[in-house]
Design a protein around this motif. Structure first.
Motif, PDB file in Angstrom:
ATOM      1  N   GLY A  15      19.169  11.911 -13.347  1.00  0.00           N
ATOM      2  CA  GLY A  15      18.262  11.865 -14.480  1.00  0.00           C
ATOM      3  C   GLY A  15      17.729  10.484 -14.787  1.00  0.00           C
ATOM      4  N   GLY A  16      18.269   9.480 -14.116  1.00  0.00           N
ATOM      5  CA  GLY A  16      17.851   8.106 -14.356  1.00  0.00           C
ATOM      6  C   GLY A  16      16.642   7.709 -13.548  1.00  0.00           C
ATOM      7  N   SER A  17      16.310   6.417 -13.639  1.00  0.00           N
ATOM      8  CA  SER A  17      15.125   5.886 -12.974  1.00  0.00           C
ATOM      9  C   SER A  17      15.464   4.654 -12.160  1.00  0.00           C
ATOM     10  N   LEU A  18      14.632   4.418 -11.162  1.00  0.00           N
ATOM     11  CA  LEU A  18      14.792   3.259 -10.299  1.00  0.00           C
ATOM     12  C   LEU A  18      13.411   2.912  -9.759  1.00  0.00           C
ATOM     13  N   ARG A  19      13.167   1.636  -9.514  1.00  0.00           N
ATOM     14  CA  ARG A  19      11.886   1.222  -8.960  1.00  0.00           C
ATOM     15  C   ARG A  19      12.123   0.447  -7.677  1.00  0.00           C
ATOM     16  N   LEU A  20      11.548   0.940  -6.600  1.00  0.00           N
ATOM     17  CA  LEU A  20      11.640   0.277  -5.309  1.00  0.00           C
ATOM     18  C   LEU A  20      10.377  -0.546  -5.070  1.00  0.00           C
ATOM     19  N   THR A  21      10.573  -1.657  -4.355  1.00  0.00           N
ATOM     20  CA  THR A  21       9.461  -2.558  -4.050  1.00  0.00           C
ATOM     21  C   THR A  21       9.429  -2.833  -2.558  1.00  0.00           C
ATOM     22  N   CYS A  22       8.231  -2.936  -2.016  1.00  0.00           N
ATOM     23  CA  CYS A  22       8.060  -3.277  -0.610  1.00  0.00           C
ATOM     24  C   CYS A  22       7.065  -4.428  -0.499  1.00  0.00           C
ATOM     25  N   ALA A  23       7.563  -5.569  -0.068  1.00  0.00           N
ATOM     26  CA  ALA A  23       6.688  -6.711   0.188  1.00  0.00           C
ATOM     27  C   ALA A  23       6.087  -6.559   1.574  1.00  0.00           C
ATOM     28  N   VAL A  24       4.799  -6.838   1.680  1.00  0.00           N
ATOM     29  CA  VAL A  24       4.068  -6.559   2.905  1.00  0.00           C
ATOM     30  C   VAL A  24       3.463  -7.824   3.483  1.00  0.00           C
ATOM     31  N   ALA A  25       3.648  -8.027   4.768  1.00  0.00           N
ATOM     32  CA  ALA A  25       2.942  -9.067   5.507  1.00  0.00           C
ATOM     33  C   ALA A  25       2.331  -8.366   6.714  1.00  0.00           C
ATOM     34  N   ALA A  26       1.029  -8.094   6.614  1.00  0.00           N
ATOM     35  CA  ALA A  26       0.352  -7.337   7.668  1.00  0.00           C
ATOM     36  C   ALA A  26      -1.145  -7.371   7.419  1.00  0.00           C
ATOM     37  N   ASP A  27      -1.867  -6.955   8.423  1.00  0.00           N
ATOM     38  CA  ASP A  27      -3.311  -6.816   8.272  1.00  0.00           C
ATOM     39  C   ASP A  27      -3.599  -5.593   7.415  1.00  0.00           C
ATOM     40  N   THR A  28      -4.155  -5.814   6.231  1.00  0.00           N
ATOM     41  CA  THR A  28      -4.516  -4.702   5.365  1.00  0.00           C
ATOM     42  C   THR A  28      -6.009  -4.701   5.076  1.00  0.00           C
ATOM     43  N   ASP A  29      -6.758  -5.394   5.941  1.00  0.00           N
ATOM     44  CA  ASP A  29      -8.206  -5.429   5.781  1.00  0.00           C
ATOM     45  C   ASP A  29      -8.891  -4.274   6.500  1.00  0.00           C
ATOM     46  N   THR A  30      -8.147  -3.598   7.326  1.00  0.00           N
ATOM     47  CA  THR A  30      -8.683  -2.444   8.041  1.00  0.00           C
ATOM     48  C   THR A  30      -7.996  -1.185   7.530  1.00  0.00           C
ATOM     49  N   ARG A  31      -8.362  -0.043   8.099  1.00  0.00           N
ATOM     50  CA  ARG A  31      -7.766   1.212   7.669  1.00  0.00           C
ATOM     51  C   ARG A  31      -6.250   1.142   7.786  1.00  0.00           C
ATOM     52  N   TYR A  32      -5.567   1.627   6.761  1.00  0.00           N
ATOM     53  CA  TYR A  32      -4.121   1.685   6.833  1.00  0.00           C
ATOM     54  C   TYR A  32      -3.599   2.835   5.983  1.00  0.00           C
ATOM     55  N   CYS A  33      -2.401   3.200   6.278  1.00  0.00           N
ATOM     56  CA  CYS A  33      -1.646   4.156   5.479  1.00  0.00           C
ATOM     57  C   CYS A  33      -0.299   3.505   5.194  1.00  0.00           C
ATOM     58  N   MET A  34       0.045   3.373   3.932  1.00  0.00           N
ATOM     59  CA  MET A  34       1.353   2.846   3.579  1.00  0.00           C
ATOM     60  C   MET A  34       2.118   3.924   2.845  1.00  0.00           C
ATOM     61  N   GLY A  35       3.410   3.932   3.068  1.00  0.00           N
ATOM     62  CA  GLY A  35       4.163   4.988   2.429  1.00  0.00           C
ATOM     63  C   GLY A  35       5.649   4.724   2.391  1.00  0.00           C
ATOM     64  N   TRP A  36       6.339   5.658   1.820  1.00  0.00           N
ATOM     65  CA  TRP A  36       7.792   5.641   1.744  1.00  0.00           C
ATOM     66  C   TRP A  36       8.343   6.892   2.431  1.00  0.00           C
ATOM     67  N   PHE A  37       9.394   6.692   3.188  1.00  0.00           N
ATOM     68  CA  PHE A  37      10.158   7.820   3.676  1.00  0.00           C
ATOM     69  C   PHE A  37      11.632   7.528   3.428  1.00  0.00           C
ATOM     70  N   ARG A  38      12.452   8.529   3.519  1.00  0.00           N
ATOM     71  CA  ARG A  38      13.881   8.343   3.290  1.00  0.00           C
ATOM     72  C   ARG A  38      14.678   9.078   4.345  1.00  0.00           C
ATOM     73  N   GLN A  39      15.884   8.646   4.492  1.00  0.00           N
ATOM     74  CA  GLN A  39      16.797   9.283   5.436  1.00  0.00           C
ATOM     75  C   GLN A  39      18.168   9.343   4.800  1.00  0.00           C
ATOM     76  N   ALA A  40      18.638  10.547   4.600  1.00  0.00           N
ATOM     77  CA  ALA A  40      19.960  10.734   4.016  1.00  0.00           C
ATOM     78  C   ALA A  40      21.028  10.448   5.057  1.00  0.00           C
ATOM     79  N   ALA A  41      22.221  10.121   4.589  1.00  0.00           N
ATOM     80  CA  ALA A  41      23.338   9.872   5.489  1.00  0.00           C
ATOM     81  C   ALA A  41      23.763  11.173   6.153  1.00  0.00           C
ATOM     82  N   GLY A  42      24.265  11.088   7.351  1.00  0.00           N
ATOM     83  CA  GLY A  42      24.711  12.274   8.050  1.00  0.00           C
ATOM     84  C   GLY A  42      24.154  12.335   9.448  1.00  0.00           C
TER      85      GLY A  42
END
Length: 130
Positions: A15-42
């Motif tokens: 029920g709580g909250s958390l904020r994740l941050t991603c610092a980026v060093a890359a070419d972002t002047d052209t088309r891009y897709c940025m996103g988040w994915f996750r992987q559970a343990a197991g």
């Protein structure tokens, strides 16, 4: 060359909250897709796409987080994931990703368990515990 660094993970109560941050060093002047994915343990747990935002600001969410998580990006292309109403099933390591391609391709390749959907960082772990 792409360099992504995630931060903000930790322990959160259900029920709580958390904020994740991603610092980026890359070419972002052209088309891009940025996103988040996750992987559970197991053993052989699949990567799960969470949310993406492209260079035109179009956003896609996975059904599992729609209405609870919010992806955003600032002018410096730093990527954020605001996690609200966190549930036990949200426990996983979260990764930031960038691809110089359309987001539809990112989601497709991720679902196909391909490794060439984009670049990603080292991840940040989110633990959900009461």
């Amino acid at each position: 060359q792409v360099h992504l660094v995630e931060s903000g993970g930790g322990s959160v109560q259900p029920g709580g909250s958390l904020r994740l941050t991603c610092a980026v060093a890359a070419d972002t002047d052209t088309r891009y897709c940025m996103g988040w994915f996750r992987q559970a343990a197991g053993f052989r747990k699949a990567r799960e796409g969470i949310a993406t935002i492209d260079n035109d600001g179009r956003i896609i969410y996975a059904d599992s987080v729609k209405g609870r998580f919010t992806v955003s990006q600032n002018a410096k292309k730093t990527l954020y994931l605001q996690m609200d109403s966190v549930q036990p099933d949200d426990e996983a390591t979260y990764y930031c990703s960038l691809a110089h391609d359309r987001c539809n391709s990112w989601w497709f390749l991720l679902r196909e368990r391909r490794d060439d959907f984009g670049s990603w960082g080292q991840g940040t772990k989110v633990t959900v515990s009461s």
